[in-house]
Each structure stands twice: as C-alpha cells, then as structure tokens.
Design a protein around this motif. Structure first.
Motif, PDB file in Angstrom:
ATOM      1  N   MET A   9       0.848  -1.190   0.000  1.00 29.06           N
ATOM      2  CA  MET A   9       0.000   0.000   0.000  1.00 29.06           C
ATOM      3  C   MET A   9       0.886   1.243   0.000  1.00 29.06           C
ATOM      4  SD  MET A   9      -3.210   0.819  -0.115  1.00 29.06           S
ATOM      5  CE  MET A   9      -3.807  -0.847   0.197  1.00 29.06           C
ATOM      6  N   ASP A  10       0.438   2.269  -0.729  1.00 35.13           N
ATOM      7  CA  ASP A  10       1.221   3.505  -0.806  1.00 35.13           C
ATOM      8  C   ASP A  10       1.064   4.353   0.454  1.00 35.13           C
ATOM      9  OD1 ASP A  10       2.141   3.021  -3.470  1.00 35.13           O
ATOM     10  OD2 ASP A  10       0.151   3.599  -4.196  1.00 35.13           O
ATOM     11  N   ALA A  11      -0.180   4.476   0.935  1.00 39.56           N
ATOM     12  CA  ALA A  11      -0.447   5.334   2.089  1.00 39.56           C
ATOM     13  C   ALA A  11      -1.634   4.763   2.855  1.00 39.56           C
ATOM     14  CB  ALA A  11      -0.731   6.762   1.650  1.00 39.56           C
ATOM     15  N   LEU A  12      -1.684   5.064   4.156  1.00 39.34           N
ATOM     16  CA  LEU A  12      -2.725   4.504   5.014  1.00 39.34           C
ATOM     17  C   LEU A  12      -3.122   5.533   6.055  1.00 39.34           C
ATOM     18  CD1 LEU A  12      -0.095   2.345   4.777  1.00 39.34           C
ATOM     19  CD2 LEU A  12      -1.927   0.768   5.389  1.00 39.34           C
ATOM     20  N   VAL A  13      -4.408   5.545   6.410  1.00 43.17           N
ATOM     21  CA  VAL A  13      -4.869   6.354   7.529  1.00 43.17           C
ATOM     22  C   VAL A  13      -4.881   5.467   8.759  1.00 43.17           C
ATOM     23  CG1 VAL A  13      -6.615   7.944   8.382  1.00 43.17           C
ATOM     24  CG2 VAL A  13      -6.353   7.611   5.916  1.00 43.17           C
ATOM     25  N   MET A  14      -4.127   5.857   9.798  1.00 49.66           N
ATOM     26  CA  MET A  14      -3.930   4.992  10.955  1.00 49.66           C
ATOM     27  C   MET A  14      -4.026   5.796  12.243  1.00 49.66           C
ATOM     28  SD  MET A  14      -0.553   3.011   9.493  1.00 49.66           S
ATOM     29  CE  MET A  14      -0.853   1.407  10.200  1.00 49.66           C
ATOM     30  N   THR A  15      -4.436   5.114  13.295  1.00 46.38           N
ATOM     31  CA  THR A  15      -4.386   5.700  14.624  1.00 46.38           C
ATOM     32  C   THR A  15      -3.324   4.958  15.437  1.00 46.38           C
ATOM     33  OG1 THR A  15      -5.741   6.396  16.507  1.00 46.38           O
ATOM     34  CG2 THR A  15      -6.218   4.222  15.590  1.00 46.38           C
ATOM     35  N   GLU A  16      -3.151   5.378  16.685  1.00 45.77           N
ATOM     36  CA  GLU A  16      -2.158   4.716  17.527  1.00 45.77           C
ATOM     37  C   GLU A  16      -2.710   3.401  18.080  1.00 45.77           C
ATOM     38  OE1 GLU A  16       0.662   5.818  17.352  1.00 45.77           O
ATOM     39  OE2 GLU A  16       0.885   7.935  17.771  1.00 45.77           O
ATOM     40  N   PRO A  17      -1.854   2.412  18.350  1.00 48.76           N
ATOM     41  CA  PRO A  17      -0.393   2.412  18.211  1.00 48.76           C
ATOM     42  C   PRO A  17       0.100   1.886  16.868  1.00 48.76           C
ATOM     43  CG  PRO A  17      -1.034   0.432  19.350  1.00 48.76           C
ATOM     44  CD  PRO A  17      -2.328   1.173  19.030  1.00 48.76           C
ATOM     45  N   GLN A  18      -0.841   1.591  15.946  1.00 47.92           N
ATOM     46  CA  GLN A  18      -0.401   1.120  14.634  1.00 47.92           C
ATOM     47  C   GLN A  18       0.435   2.197  13.927  1.00 47.92           C
ATOM     48  OE1 GLN A  18      -3.678   0.663  15.721  1.00 47.92           O
ATOM     49  NE2 GLN A  18      -3.272  -1.483  16.234  1.00 47.92           N
ATOM     50  N   ALA A  19       0.031   3.457  14.098  1.00 50.35           N
ATOM     51  CA  ALA A  19       0.824   4.546  13.514  1.00 50.35           C
ATOM     52  C   ALA A  19       2.217   4.596  14.141  1.00 50.35           C
ATOM     53  CB  ALA A  19       0.102   5.877  13.708  1.00 50.35           C
ATOM     54  N   ALA A  20       2.290   4.298  15.435  1.00 50.32           N
ATOM     55  CA  ALA A  20       3.593   4.286  16.116  1.00 50.32           C
ATOM     56  C   ALA A  20       4.504   3.214  15.527  1.00 50.32           C
ATOM     57  CB  ALA A  20       3.397   4.051  17.618  1.00 50.32           C
ATOM     58  N   GLN A  21       3.941   2.049  15.244  1.00 52.73           N
ATOM     59  CA  GLN A  21       4.744   0.988  14.647  1.00 52.73           C
ATOM     60  C   GLN A  21       5.227   1.402  13.255  1.00 52.73           C
ATOM     61  OE1 GLN A  21       4.745  -2.599  16.013  1.00 52.73           O
ATOM     62  NE2 GLN A  21       5.016  -3.815  14.174  1.00 52.73           N
ATOM     63  N   ALA A  22       4.349   2.077  12.516  1.00 52.14           N
ATOM     64  CA  ALA A  22       4.746   2.550  11.184  1.00 52.14           C
ATOM     65  C   ALA A  22       5.876   3.569  11.281  1.00 52.14           C
ATOM     66  CB  ALA A  22       3.528   3.152  10.476  1.00 52.14           C
ATOM     67  N   ARG A  23       5.773   4.483  12.236  1.00 50.21           N
ATOM     68  CA  ARG A  23       6.840   5.484  12.410  1.00 50.21           C
ATOM     69  C   ARG A  23       8.144   4.816  12.817  1.00 50.21           C
ATOM     70  NH1 ARG A  23       2.640   7.965  15.337  1.00 50.21           N
ATOM     71  NH2 ARG A  23       3.765   7.597  17.297  1.00 50.21           N
ATOM     72  N   TRP A  24       8.055   3.821  13.691  1.00 46.05           N
ATOM     73  CA  TRP A  24       9.244   3.100  14.140  1.00 46.05           C
ATOM     74  C   TRP A  24       9.929   2.399  12.960  1.00 46.05           C
ATOM     75  CZ3 TRP A  24       9.466  -2.520  14.853  1.00 46.05           C
ATOM     76  CH2 TRP A  24      10.683  -2.943  15.389  1.00 46.05           C
ATOM     77  N   LEU A  25       9.116   1.989  11.973  1.00 44.89           N
ATOM     78  CA  LEU A  25       9.662   1.332  10.782  1.00 44.89           C
ATOM     79  C   LEU A  25      10.114   2.351   9.721  1.00 44.89           C
ATOM     80  CD1 LEU A  25       7.055  -1.571  10.487  1.00 44.89           C
ATOM     81  CD2 LEU A  25       9.472  -1.785  11.137  1.00 44.89           C
ATOM     82  N   LYS A  26      10.152   3.638  10.123  1.00 44.23           N
ATOM     83  CA  LYS A  26      10.692   4.725   9.282  1.00 44.23           C
ATOM     84  C   LYS A  26       9.771   5.128   8.132  1.00 44.23           C
ATOM     85  CE  LYS A  26      14.346   4.530  11.865  1.00 44.23           C
ATOM     86  NZ  LYS A  26      14.479   5.490  12.990  1.00 44.23           N
ATOM     87  N   HIS A  27       8.472   4.850   8.256  1.00 46.50           N
ATOM     88  CA  HIS A  27       7.521   5.353   7.276  1.00 46.50           C
ATOM     89  C   HIS A  27       7.166   6.793   7.651  1.00 46.50           C
ATOM     90  CE1 HIS A  27       7.191   1.414   5.444  1.00 46.50           C
ATOM     91  NE2 HIS A  27       6.979   0.889   6.641  1.00 46.50           N
ATOM     92  N   LYS A  28       6.773   7.579   6.674  1.00 46.54           N
ATOM     93  CA  LYS A  28       6.629   9.023   6.859  1.00 46.54           C
ATOM     94  C   LYS A  28       5.179   9.427   7.138  1.00 46.54           C
ATOM     95  CE  LYS A  28       7.795  13.473   4.724  1.00 46.54           C
ATOM     96  NZ  LYS A  28       8.527  13.926   5.915  1.00 46.54           N
ATOM     97  N   VAL A  29       4.996  10.357   8.076  1.00 47.60           N
ATOM     98  CA  VAL A  29       3.684  10.930   8.392  1.00 47.60           C
ATOM     99  C   VAL A  29       3.533  12.243   7.625  1.00 47.60           C
ATOM    100  CG1 VAL A  29       2.206  11.905  10.193  1.00 47.60           C
ATOM    101  CG2 VAL A  29       3.609   9.880  10.686  1.00 47.60           C
ATOM    102  N   ILE A  30       2.437  12.372   6.842  1.00 49.31           N
ATOM    103  CA  ILE A  30       2.231  13.608   6.078  1.00 49.31           C
ATOM    104  C   ILE A  30       0.933  14.327   6.485  1.00 49.31           C
ATOM    105  CG2 ILE A  30       3.552  12.790   4.092  1.00 49.31           C
ATOM    106  CD1 ILE A  30       0.843  12.288   2.670  1.00 49.31           C
ATOM    107  N   PHE A  31       0.187  13.769   7.430  1.00 47.60           N
ATOM    108  CA  PHE A  31      -1.048  14.413   7.887  1.00 47.60           C
ATOM    109  C   PHE A  31      -1.334  13.933   9.299  1.00 47.60           C
ATOM    110  CE2 PHE A  31      -5.605  14.502   8.612  1.00 47.60           C
ATOM    111  CZ  PHE A  31      -5.992  15.750   8.133  1.00 47.60           C
ATOM    112  N   ASP A  32      -1.837  14.849  10.152  1.00 48.12           N
ATOM    113  CA  ASP A  32      -2.132  14.525  11.542  1.00 48.12           C
ATOM    114  C   ASP A  32      -3.377  15.318  11.958  1.00 48.12           C
ATOM    115  OD1 ASP A  32      -2.169  14.387  14.408  1.00 48.12           O
ATOM    116  OD2 ASP A  32      -0.042  13.873  14.387  1.00 48.12           O
ATOM    117  N   THR A  33      -4.406  14.634  12.439  1.00 45.61           N
ATOM    118  CA  THR A  33      -5.655  15.319  12.804  1.00 45.61           C
ATOM    119  C   THR A  33      -5.450  16.305  13.944  1.00 45.61           C
ATOM    120  OG1 THR A  33      -6.282  13.475  14.263  1.00 45.61           O
ATOM    121  CG2 THR A  33      -7.160  13.455  12.014  1.00 45.61           C
TER     122      THR A  33
END
Length: 306
Positions: free
Chosen positions: A189-213
């Motif tokens: 998948m190119d991009a995903l809308v996620m909440t915590e802690p799944q977003a935290a795991q994505a950040r830990w894996l060095k994926h980039k956040v481009i939007f935050d509510t």
C-alpha cells in the motif's frame, strides 16, 4: 454358544450405558450454554479495538479497577464495522468508535448516544519506498481507509486541500487494523490512515507521516452507549462502576505515562515494544466527557454531502 450370548448381553448393556451418558452430557452442555448466555446477557459488554484509545479499558479490566462484584466484559474486534454491527444487533452495551461512524448510526436510527470523547487521533502514513513526502504526491496512489469513518472524512480533506482529482486517489477499504498495518509492512500500500499504536509501529519502521488530525484541531474519537435498556437498576449500577474505573485508569496512565503500560499495549494491540516508545509522552487521557459540538457539527456537514 452361551459365551457368545453372554457377550452380546454385556455389549448391549454397555451401549445403553454409553447412550445414557452421551444424552446426559448433552443435557449438561446445553444447561451450561444457557447459563453462560444468561450471564453474558446480564453483563455490561463493551466492544473494543486493538487501538490506544482503548488503553483505559484494558487497564481497568486487567488491573481490576472495575469493581469485581460487577460483571463488565470486553468484547474484542479488529474492525470498526464489526463494532457497529455488535451495537446495532444489541450484542454489546457500549462500543469504541469515531464521530463519523456514530453520527451515521444515529442517522440510521440506531439507538445510541455519546458517553465520552476519547483522545484518539489519526495520521496519514506513507510507505517509505513510495517516496510520498507531501499530500499532492497522493495523486495516482493507493490510500487505505474505511468508508463512512473518520478515515473517509480525512481522505476527502486531503484531496480538497491538495487540489487533487478525487478519482486520482485510489481509496481502498481495508477495515481490519492489523491487516492495514501488515499491508504497509509488506509494501502493498502507498499510504494509510492509521491511529495509535499502529501509527507508532509505522513510524518506528521509518515510514513518513504527512497528515495529523491534531494539527487540524479534530477530536473524533468516542465511546457510545446503547440508549435502550440502560435505565434499570442493574445497568445504572454497572455504568457507575464503569465510569469510576475508566476515570481511575485515565488518572493512572496520565500519572505513569503510556510507556509504563507498554506490556498492555503490546498484549492487546500486537505492536512492538520499541514502537510504543515512539508514542508522545505528552499524550493524556481525559475523564468521561461528551464530544465537542464543533466536531459533531463538522461530521454532520460532511455526511450531508456524501
């Protein structure tokens, strides 16, 4: 010959005994099932997801902050739509959700009302191999979300703000939060809308956040409660215990921090220990309080255009 006849008689006796034993077992099992069903019906059942906004519920249940004399049960789901179904079919009394899903259920005349807002927030996380660094780069890309949820609203927001053509952002419905994260980890998948802690795991894996509510002043998390059948003495007592335990759990998390309870987050949300450490230390959990009117109005306006 006599021995043969005697053997047949013994065999028949044994068969009759086994049949009686089998029938008795069925009766006991049926009685046990009925007993368990009655107990489950009388319990206060709460539909939860493997997301961080449920941490006060996991803590209160595991650490017995709910009065053990009162039967409060957590029912575990991995997709918001399954929580909706449980609420609509009267299988649970409370459920974790977001304002978009809640308002849509209310619009469909599901008898629910808001118990409290939660501190949930959502991020758009982009796959590091896709090299998406800005919202406008979502053009001709796949975005994982869930229809008629806050993730759907976010998809419309970013399309509008980046002035993209709606048909050029391919929004795929991936309901299960674990599947959504796995698709990112597998570069599906190119991009995903996620909440915590799944977003935290994505950040830990060095994926980039481009939007935050949080940057949009959006507070979209909620716990809803079924309106019908909650006014009898037993249910009122259960709700008193629930509110007290929930607030106590929030106080404990705010005092010690989310990292202190990382084992609970790992247990129920299935993320890595290192990922939990990336969750902001400033994150606070509020006592039971209704959602903000401006957030509800924002959702109602969006739904009216769908």
């Amino acid at each position: 010959m006599k021995k043969v006849v005697f053997g047949i008689i013994i065999l028949l006796i044994l068969l009759v005994g086994c049949e009686q034993s089998y029938e008795e077992t069925k009766r006991i099992t049926r009685a046990q099932r009925l007993k368990l069903a009655r107990e489950d019906s009388a319990a206060l059942k709460v539909a939860v997801l493997p997301t961080l906004d449920c941490l006060p519920l996991y803590l209160a249940k595991d650490h017995q902050m709910f009065d053990t004399a009162v039967d409060i049960r957590l029912k575990h789901f991995t997709a918001q739509m399954d929580v909706d179904t449980a609420l609509m079919n009267n299988r649970v009394e409370l459920g974790i959700t977001d304002l978009v899903r809640a308002e849509r259920m209310i619009k469909q005349e599901t008898p629910i009302e808001y118990l409290t807002a939660t501190n949930a927030y959502w991020q758009i996380v982009t796959n590091r191999v896709a090299r998406i660094t800005d919202l406008k780069h979502l053009d001709d890309k796949m975005l994982a979300m869930t229809r008629y949820s806050v993730t759907d609203l976010i998809g419309d927001m970013v399309v509008d703000s980046a002035k993209l053509k709606p048909e050029r952002v391919f929004r795929l419905q991936i309901n299960d939060v674990h599947v959504r994260l796995k698709m990112l980890e597998n570069n599906e998948m190119d991009a995903l809308v996620m909440t915590e802690p799944q977003a935290a795991q994505a950040r830990w894996l060095k994926h980039k956040v481009i939007f935050d509510t949080r940057q949009q002043d959006m507070q979209m998390g909620a716990i809803v409660i079924r309106s019908k059948g909650m006014d009898d003495k037993n249910r009122k007592r259960q709700m008193e215990v629930f509110v007290k335990g929930y607030n106590e759990a929030c106080d404990s998390i705010n005092h010690y921090g989310v990292a202190y309870y990382k084992d609970l987050v790992m247990k129920y949300c299935k993320v890595k220990r290192e990922a939990v450490d990336t969750i902001p230390k400033s994150l606070k959990f509020n006592h039971i309080s209704k959602p903000r009117e401006k957030d509800i109005e924002r959702v109602q306006q969006w739904l009216s255009k769908k």
